[in-house]
Design an enzyme around this catalytic site. Structure first.
Site, short mmCIF file in Angstrom:
data_model
loop_
_atom_site.label_atom_id
_atom_site.label_comp_id
_atom_site.label_asym_id
_atom_site.label_seq_id
_atom_site.Cartn_x
_atom_site.Cartn_y
_atom_site.Cartn_z
N ASN A 24 -38.01 31.19 -25.91
CA ASN A 24 -37.33 30.24 -26.80
C ASN A 24 -38.31 29.29 -27.47
O ASN A 24 -38.18 28.99 -28.67
CB ASN A 24 -36.29 29.45 -26.00
CG ASN A 24 -35.00 30.21 -25.82
OD1 ASN A 24 -34.13 30.21 -26.69
ND2 ASN A 24 -34.87 30.88 -24.69
N ARG B 299 -37.51 33.24 -20.28
CA ARG B 299 -36.46 32.51 -21.00
C ARG B 299 -37.04 31.28 -21.67
O ARG B 299 -36.78 31.01 -22.85
CB ARG B 299 -35.35 32.11 -20.03
CG ARG B 299 -34.19 31.35 -20.71
CD ARG B 299 -33.15 30.91 -19.70
NE ARG B 299 -32.44 32.05 -19.14
CZ ARG B 299 -32.63 32.53 -17.92
NH1 ARG B 299 -33.55 31.97 -17.13
NH2 ARG B 299 -31.94 33.54 -17.47
N SER C 89 -37.59 35.84 -15.08
CA SER C 89 -36.49 35.31 -15.89
C SER C 89 -36.72 33.84 -16.22
O SER C 89 -36.46 33.40 -17.35
CB SER C 89 -35.16 35.49 -15.16
OG SER C 89 -35.13 34.72 -13.97
#
Length: 284
Positions: A215, A211, A207
């Site tokens: 992005n 993440r 995670s």
């Protein structure tokens, strides 16, 4: 490097070229082979890390209590932000969590901020020295993201062992999250708890990495798509002028919005680092 890499013939080739890393073994014919070591990610991240250490060290040596400079106040503001979050979230005893959180926040911010450079600037400079590929945003590389996230997870394990002892950590690893009273039931739950703990630690690493990388990769791709508007220039005609204006407006708007993404992703990575370290030293 072939001529078409220096002057991409179409949009697909342009984007593909910019999304390719500089690999350690150029002798391999497949540049997408995952066995290659990404030299651009390594060196850019390392240089930015040295810049962070050098700047903060210089400010610390020249710090003044009576007449602090504006830059010193700015650095102190960052340190206070990180320190307040550590004090609020991490309740264990460790001298490395606050420096780690500060390093993560500033270093990730600097790596993310490389996205603000014109997409063709550093690659074209590198091409002048015979460097075929260059990705300038280390945090858009899954290797960098996983390296940092796995380091955080491993550090949380070390902190857990320091706080609870090796025996205590192992016992908790196999007796949580599902608890039982009887000895037989505790033995039955050992493999289940162990599997759940492995999944939890693995999901933390994934995670954190996905993440951040997701992005930043998306942001980099948007900048490349905006840059393609400039490839439509065919002279001083309405279509080319409109494309140029569109590139300027879209690029400026996305850059302003991207400032929030750059800082927010670094802040989230720092906060989750503190949270994971805090969870490691708490009793479950």
């Amino acid at each position: 490097m072939s001529a078409e890499h220096n002057a991409p013939a179409n949009a697909t080739e342009y984007i593909s070229h910019h999304l390719m890393n500089l690999r350690a073994n150029p002798a391999l014919t497949d540049p997408a082979d995952p066995s290659h070591f990404h030299l651009d990610t390594f060196w850019i991240a390392l240089i930015l890390g040295f810049i962070f250490v050098g700047v903060f060290g210089l400010v610390a040596r020249r710090a003044s209590v009576d007449k602090p400079s504006k830059f010193q106040l700015f650095i102190e503001l960052i340190i206070e932000l990180v320190d307040s979050n550590v004090r609020d979230i991490f309740h264990g005893k460790s001298k490395i969590v606050a420096p780690l959180a500060l390093t993560v926040f500033v270093w990730v911010t600097l790596m993310n901020a490389m996205d603000f450079l014109p997409v063709d600037l550093l690659p074209k400079i590198a091409a002048m020295f015979g460097i075929q590929y260059l990705k300038v945003v280390p945090t858009a590389d899954i290797n960098q993201g996983l390296a940092m996230s796995l380091s955080v997870v491993l550090l949380s394990v070390v902190l857990g062992i320091q706080a609870k002892g090796l025996v205590g950590f192992v016992v908790e690893f196999f007796t949580a999250p599902f608890h039982a009273e009887g000895t037989a039931m505790k033995i039955i739950l050992i493999p289940i708890n162990g599997a759940m703990q492995l999944i939890e630690y693995g999901s933390r690493g994934l995670s954190l990495a996905l993440r951040l990388v997701g992005n930043m990769f998306a942001g980099e791709l948007v900048f490349l798509l905006i840059a393609l508007l400039g490839m439509s220039w065919t002279g001083a005609n309405p279509g080319s002028i409109l494309g140029l204006l569109g590139q300027v407006v879209a690029g400026s708007a996305w850059a302003i919005f991207h400032i929030l993404i750059v800082i927010l992703q670094a802040y989230i990575f720092m906060m989750l680092t503190i949270v994971y370290c805090g969870l490691a030293v708490e009793e479950h």
